[in-house]
Scaffold this motif. Structure first.
Motif, PDB file in Angstrom:
ATOM      1  N   VAL A   1       0.958  -1.111  -0.015  1.00 14.71           N
ATOM      2  CA  VAL A   1      -0.067   0.044   0.048  1.00 14.71           C
ATOM      3  C   VAL A   1       0.824   1.200  -0.039  1.00 14.71           C
ATOM      4  CG1 VAL A   1      -1.672   1.347   1.091  1.00 14.71           C
ATOM      5  CG2 VAL A   1      -2.090  -1.290   1.282  1.00 14.71           C
TER       6      VAL A   1
ATOM      7  N   ILE B   1       0.780   4.425  -2.760  1.00 13.32           N
ATOM      8  CA  ILE B   1       0.541   5.798  -2.038  1.00 13.32           C
ATOM      9  C   ILE B   1       1.579   6.727  -2.547  1.00 13.32           C
ATOM     10  CG2 ILE B   1       0.427   7.287   0.027  1.00 13.32           C
ATOM     11  CD1 ILE B   1      -1.008   4.909   1.302  1.00 13.32           C
TER      12      ILE B   1
ATOM     13  N   PHE C   1     -13.550  -1.684   5.260  1.00 12.26           N
ATOM     14  CA  PHE C   1     -13.563  -0.452   4.160  1.00 12.26           C
ATOM     15  C   PHE C   1     -14.033   0.756   4.724  1.00 12.26           C
ATOM     16  CE2 PHE C   1     -16.174   1.856   1.235  1.00 12.26           C
ATOM     17  CZ  PHE C   1     -15.331   1.811   0.032  1.00 12.26           C
TER      18      PHE C   1
ATOM     19  N   PHE D   1      -8.866  -0.202   3.669  1.00 12.79           N
ATOM     20  CA  PHE D   1      -8.827  -0.242   2.274  1.00 12.79           C
ATOM     21  C   PHE D   1      -8.093   1.091   1.605  1.00 12.79           C
ATOM     22  CE2 PHE D   1     -12.224  -3.928   1.478  1.00 12.79           C
ATOM     23  CZ  PHE D   1     -11.312  -4.615   2.617  1.00 12.79           C
ATOM     24  N   ILE D   2      -8.890   2.075   2.032  1.00 11.11           N
ATOM     25  CA  ILE D   2      -8.556   3.434   1.578  1.00 11.11           C
ATOM     26  C   ILE D   2      -8.488   4.289   2.525  1.00 11.11           C
ATOM     27  CG2 ILE D   2     -10.642   3.765   0.401  1.00 11.11           C
ATOM     28  CD1 ILE D   2      -9.479   5.842  -1.629  1.00 11.11           C
ATOM     29  N   PRO D   3      -7.405   5.171   2.958  1.00 16.15           N
ATOM     30  CA  PRO D   3      -7.377   6.124   4.199  1.00 16.15           C
ATOM     31  C   PRO D   3      -8.938   6.841   4.154  1.00 16.15           C
ATOM     32  CG  PRO D   3      -5.440   6.095   3.205  1.00 16.15           C
ATOM     33  CD  PRO D   3      -6.004   5.188   2.262  1.00 16.15           C
TER      34      PRO D   3
ATOM     35  N   LEU E   1      -8.960  10.439   2.250  1.00 15.11           N
ATOM     36  CA  LEU E   1      -8.588  10.451   0.717  1.00 15.11           C
ATOM     37  C   LEU E   1     -10.411  10.446  -0.177  1.00 15.11           C
ATOM     38  CD1 LEU E   1      -5.794   8.494  -0.089  1.00 15.11           C
ATOM     39  CD2 LEU E   1      -5.847  10.657   0.447  1.00 15.11           C
ATOM     40  N   LEU E   2     -11.220  10.130   0.720  1.00 12.28           N
ATOM     41  CA  LEU E   2     -12.573   9.927   0.101  1.00 12.28           C
ATOM     42  C   LEU E   2     -13.126  11.070  -0.295  1.00 12.28           C
ATOM     43  CD1 LEU E   2     -14.236   7.189   2.608  1.00 12.28           C
ATOM     44  CD2 LEU E   2     -13.181   6.673   0.508  1.00 12.28           C
TER      45      LEU E   2
END
Lengths: 272, 264
Positions: B37, B41, B186, B191-193, B196-197
């Protein structure tokens, strides 16, 4: 030898048919299982897409291209899971000493192991792979398709399946000595799947070489996808190498098959 | 009685210590995933330096911290409770002269402490060595970090208990377990910080209990959230903890009275 192979295939088919029939008895349960598996794998893919909201490209790779990589990975991994889930449970077989019984039967131990746990719910990940592929195509309208490219991609996915199966077989072979499944196998299967859902070149050189030349998962995903997208390969490798993916996969499978046979021959049963 | 629960936790801790090699293998897996990851990134941040106040260094820290506390808050494959329900062994646990939930809670807390020391710490140290992550130097950050992750772990245990206890009603609940874990991972930013959403998604996620599992502790550690914003978010998560715990206790009560236990 060919007759043996034919008999093995028939046995495998027989094992599958029994299990499919059994699982189709509980249709509601099965469809729920498939849908939830699709949901789980879908969420992982959604996370990948979400990275491309704040960031437009990943070192020049657009969302559609990365989606194609991820789709190829999901498909080959999903197929290997569908076919070879039995190998995953191998430690249980060893632990309980049930492998003795497998060896007593006058048919291939490998087929008995691989065929003992076929689960239709794995179709969930394959469905996710196909949806991801469709989305990738949607993001890449300008991509020029030829028959040859399709062939390379198809062969790549099948080679990937063979490589993943060989990895889990290697992991299972390790159980002859360790009895428990080691999580190290997960690095090579789940880890490489996650890793190679993104372009290989973003990783450290050591990782790149490892997954190209030692455990050649990248050969069956990154290399064919680069061929389709007409992108250059790392280390100055020629694009035609995409055609070599089945050879690489078979070589890897032969090596792991050889190690497996070695393991079976040196198997000492466990107590209790 | 309190001593009894401590004893249960201690036993769970010691039981875990036996699996040295399994822990080492798991540690390798955690580090490998964090490494992957991290590379993703770093490559993504090539196109812009900062997203929502997070530069590449912050996001790397976030990622490693997530991996470090993953096994504490959301361990994979926790089906121990579910197994006892399937086999019927749960009856012995239910008839022990102690609170059923507190009994499991202590067991899990014991395990959590083990994972924090033997899994989380080395994972983050590895990240520190590889990517020069460093640690925050403000005392507020450390104080908050000392308080909020145990809270996240408590939430995690309530959640774990919830998706296991469904086995009283659904016999084949493995699909529920993996689904519950994936959703939680999730929505807590594994899964993704979460920073950052896209904004609209963050607004939704901030209201859910999952944020308190890992995202909030990690943001606190990074010093990215403080003051009234922190207290607001924390208060909301306390609310969720109360709701989840009540739900758990109520379900145990219902199960105790209405469920016919599986035999053999």
């Amino acid at each position: 030898m060919w007759r043996n192979l034919w008999e093995d295939l028939q046995l495998y088919q027989h094992l599958l048919v029994i299990q499919i029939k059994a699982q189709l008895q509980y249709k509601a349960n099965l469809s729920l299982d498939i849908i939830s598996y699709l949901g789980i794998t879908g969420l992982e893919f959604v996370a990948l897409l979400l990275y491309f909201v704040p960031f437009r490209t990943l070192l020049g790779w657009h969302v559609g291209e990365v989606a194609m990589l991820a789709a190829v990975m999901s498909l080959s991994f999903g197929l290997s899971e569908l076919i070879g889930a039995g190998i995953d449970n191998f430690s249980v077989l060893i632990n309980r000493g049930e492998f003795d019984r497998v060896l007593l039967r006058p048919v291939s131990a490998f087929v008995q192991v691989i065929g003992n746990d076929f689960r239709l719910r794995r179709l969930g990940r394959i469905t996710q792979g196909m949806l991801a592929f469709a989305l990738a195509l949607h993001f890449l309208p300008a991509l020029h398709w030829t028959f040859f490219k399709l062939l390379v991609l198809g062969i790549g996915i099948i080679s990937g399946t063979i490589i993943f199966l060989s990895i889990v077989l290697l992991g299972a072979t390790l159980c002859f000595w360790t009895v428990e499944t080691t999580e190290i196998t997960n690095i090579l299967t789940y880890g490489s799947r996650e890793m190679l859902s993104y372009p290989l070149t973003i990783y450290h050189q050591v990782l790149q070489r490892f997954f190209l030349f030692i455990v050649p998962v990248a050969f069956a995903s990154y290399v064919p996808v680069c061929y389709v997208l007409e992108r250059p390969l790392p280390f100055g490798l020629p694009a035609e190498l995409a055609l070599a993916s089945p050879i690489v996969a078979l070589l890897f499978a032969l090596v792991s098959g050889w190690i497996w046979t070695f393991g079976v021959r040196h198997y000492q049963s466990t107590g209790s | 009685m309190l001593r009894f629960y401590f004893e249960v936790a201690g036993t769970a801790f010691r039981r875990q210590i036996v699996y040295r090699w399994a822990n080492l293998a798991g540690l390798c897996t955690n580090i490998f995933f964090a490494l992957i990851v991290s590379y993703i990134i770093i490559a993504l941040y090539a196109v812009r330096p900062v997203v929502a106040g997070y530069d590449v260094h912050d996001t790397l820290r976030y990622t490693w911290m997530m991996q470090a506390i993953l096994m504490v808050v959301l361990p994979f494959g926790f089906t121990d409770l579910m197994q006892t329900i399937r086999t019927g062994d749960v009856v012995t646990d239910l008839s022990k002269p102690c609170d059923f939930y507190l009994y499991w809670f202590s067991r899990e807390m014991g395990k959590n402490v083990y994972y924090a020391i033997f899994r989380g710490l080395p994972t983050y140290l590895a990240g520190m060595v590889i990517f020069k992550l460093g640690v925050p130097l403000t005392w507020q950050s450390w104080l908050a970090f000392g308080l909020i992750p145990p809270f996240g772990a408590t939430l995690g245990i309530a959640y774990r208990f919830l998706y296991n206890i469904v086995a009283f009603w659904i016999i084949e609940a493995r699909a529920v377990v993996s689904f519950a874990l994936t959703i939680a991972q999730f929505l807590t930013g594994s899964f993704i910080p979460l920073p950052l959403l896209p904004g609209w998604l963050q607004t939704i996620v901030n209201w859910l209990p999952f944020r308190g599992f890992m995202d909030l502790p990690v943001q606190v550690f990074l010093g990215k959230i403080s003051g009234s914003l922190l207290w607001g978010a924390f208060g909301l998560q306390v609310g969720w903890l109360i709701i989840l715990t009540c739900l758990v206790l109520w379900l145990v009560q219902v199960a105790r009275q209405h469920v016919v236990v599986q035999g053999g």
